[in-house]
Design a protein around this motif. Structure first.
Motif, short mmCIF file in Angstrom:
data_model
loop_
_atom_site.label_atom_id
_atom_site.label_comp_id
_atom_site.label_asym_id
_atom_site.label_seq_id
_atom_site.Cartn_x
_atom_site.Cartn_y
_atom_site.Cartn_z
N SER B 74 31.32 76.77 -5.85
CA SER B 74 29.87 76.72 -5.09
C SER B 74 30.62 76.08 -3.66
O SER B 74 31.03 76.95 -2.74
N SER B 82 24.30 71.16 -10.48
CA SER B 82 23.28 71.63 -9.98
C SER B 82 21.86 71.13 -10.66
O SER B 82 21.90 71.81 -12.00
N ASP B 84 18.02 71.25 -11.25
CA ASP B 84 16.97 72.46 -10.88
C ASP B 84 15.72 72.38 -10.16
O ASP B 84 15.01 73.05 -9.68
N ARG B 110 18.53 72.38 -2.23
CA ARG B 110 18.42 73.92 -1.88
C ARG B 110 16.87 74.16 -1.41
O ARG B 110 16.91 75.36 -0.81
N ASN B 156 19.09 73.78 1.97
CA ASN B 156 20.55 74.44 1.84
C ASN B 156 21.75 74.06 2.71
O ASN B 156 22.76 74.65 2.87
N SER B 210 15.89 69.82 -6.38
CA SER B 210 16.53 70.93 -6.44
C SER B 210 18.06 70.82 -5.50
O SER B 210 17.97 71.15 -4.46
N ASP B 212 22.42 70.34 -5.30
CA ASP B 212 23.51 70.58 -5.78
C ASP B 212 24.45 69.24 -5.56
O ASP B 212 24.86 68.96 -4.15
#
Lengths: 266, 241
Positions: B74, B82, B84, B110, B156, B210, B212
């Motif tokens: 990633s 990650s 959710d 994200r 992101n 969400s 990572d």
């Protein structure tokens, strides 16, 4: 994406340029070669402020070709985030300019500039010029004249006010100059776009932001590098790679460029 | 790990040359998603993420539905854990003590949603420290008894966050740049960490994130030199090449 976090580190962070302690490389910088001029807006230590405007942009080449402006109203602004979130000197398109002493006497040299228009007007804008008006490197030139040495046709100007690298390589004072923009010189040349009106002796008092013909820059300048000779292809591509990855312009480099995917290292 | 051919940097120790890693300092916790040996998988989800600090402050999640996903390639080609934003979370012990501490991490939130998203938080409501995305301001915040914003966060965006808390000042860093400061101090609550949600437990809920997570570590204090080495380590590992 490579370099996404490293290039966000502060300019003077001890690991901004050297990742060898962590298994990374040491990044190439212009101090690896002999430069005639090196202006770098990211290096705040080279910027002398008069309030929020710049009275001097110090040369890092070691030649003390500092660019300065004593008149406050003509000093460009220093903006830490204007160039895609990165620093730049912002010229107002009216009378902002910085000048340096008359001592560029070499007959061959290569200029590299990271710049961006912020306004479509005036239609012809100058980044680097001679105070005498016979030499300038325009970002956009809709016209032509006998005093104009380098021109990028309007059809090949950035259609939008996008940031880009531009370079001009002068092999000697009477040769055809080579113009690059994001290393698309080959296509420009092959399309016959490069103008050759004869190149005067490169002995002039350069200024940034305004030519003697009145073609003011309404835009940003973030870095200027002048190498002392006409660059070899290898050197040109290294400098392009350095500038592109530093200023987040790597996406503009063409496919096949040796530094399209990673910056140059030493 | 970096390819052997790129092992050019060396850090001298008494017995050998080696690359610098947080193993050379005293960390309270150290989670590294790129070290697959520290990940216990339950299929494709993570039931335990083991602490590399040496203190065995592992994070775990026994409920399969709440286990985060392990993504092997990633951020910068390396693995992440990650979460959710729905019901994933993990928890473990903090190991912090006193009123001075520091937190560092590389993460990517994200989605920009309407709710707060707790990336790394104390597991007791309203206790420090916490790192979360604040929708009303669009900022990545650190909580130490008051809320210190660290500038706008875009969904992101891969980011390196740092926070150092001394007896009087919280300083928040984004990629090595001071992004916010605060003066109030709340001693860290040592009941535990959780990643993936805030520890509120009340309406409007747990504020799942969400997010990572690439790597995170905490120390009970940090000096400027060590902070910069940690920043360099994280930046080159997760955002260099």
């Amino acid at each position: 994406m490579p370099m996404e976090l490293v290039r966000k580190l502060p300019y003077d962070h001890p690991y901004r340029w050297d990742g060898t302690l962590f298994g990374g490389p040491k990044l190439w910088r212009p101090n690896e070669i002999q430069t005639a001029l090196w202006l770098d807006a990211e290096d705040a230590s080279t910027i002398t402020l008069n309030g929020s405007t710049v009275s001097q942009w110090a040369d890092k080449s070691g030649n003390n070709r500092h660019f300065s402006q004593a008149t406050a109203a003509s000093q460009p602004a220093y903006n830490l985030t204007a160039f895609g979130g990165r620093p730049a000197l912002s010229f107002d398109g009216v009378d902002d300019r910085l000048g340096a002493a008359l001592d560029f006497t070499a007959t061959g040299m290569s200029w590299y500039v990271v710049c961006q228009r912020t306004s479509a007007t005036p239609s012809t804008q100058t980044v680097i010029s001679s105070a005498a008006g016979n030499t300038y490197l325009p970002i956009a030139a809709s016209g032509n004249s006998t005093t104009q040495v380098f021109r990028i046709n309007a059809a090949n100007d950035p259609a939008s006010l996008s940031a880009y690298l531009t370079g001009v390589m002068v092999k000697d004072k009477n040769s055809t100059p080579t113009i690059t923009r994001n290393d698309i010189f080959n296509s420009l040349r092959n399309a016959g776009i490069v103008e050759s009106l004869g190149c005067p002796a490169f002995a002039f008092a350069p200024q940034i932001g305004l030519s003697a013909g009145g073609y003011q820059l309404a835009g940003l300048v973030s870095e200027v590098i002048v190498s002392v000779n006409d660059s070899s292809t290898v050197e040109r591509q290294i400098i392009e790679g350095y500038l592109a990855w530093k200023w987040a312009l790597e996406g503009s480099l063409p496919a096949g460029h040796p530094y399209k995917n990673l910056p140059p290292t030493v | 790990m970096f390819p052997v051919s790129r092992f050019r940097g060396r850090f001298r120790t008494k017995t050998s040359w080696s690359l610098w890693t947080p193993a050379q300092i005293s960390t309270s916790i150290w989670f590294d998603a790129s070290d697959a040996a520290t990940i216990t998988l339950n299929g494709s989800t993570v039931s335990q993420w083991r602490d590399k600090s040496g203190a065995a402050r592992h994070m775990s999640q026994a409920t399969a539905a709440s286990q985060p996903t392990y993504i092997a390639s990633s951020i910068n080609g390396r693995a992440v854990v990650s979460l959710d934003g729905s019901n994933d979370w993990m928890s473990g012990a903090t190991g912090l003590s006193g009123s001075s501490y520091s937190v560092f991490g590389v993460l990517r939130i994200r989605n920009a949603t309407t709710a707060q998203q707790g990336a790394l938080c104390n597991d007791v409501s309203g206790t420090a420290p916490s790192v979360y995305w604040q929708p009303s301001s669009g900022t990545l915040n650190v909580y130490n008894g008051t809320y210190v914003a660290s500038g706008t966060y875009t969904a992101n965006q891969i980011d390196m966050i740092g926070a150092t808390q001394t007896a009087s000042t919280l300083t928040v860093y984004r990629s090595g740049v001071v992004a916010g400061t605060g003066g109030a101090v709340t001693a860290p609550n040592n009941t535990g960490w959780q990643i993936g949600r805030l520890g509120l437990g009340t309406a409007p809920g747990f504020n799942y994130a969400s997010v990572d997570w690439a790597e995170m570590l905490t120390l009970n204090s940090v000096d400027t030199t060590t902070r910069k080495i940690i920043e360099g380590y994280l930046a080159w590992k997760w955002g260099g090449f």
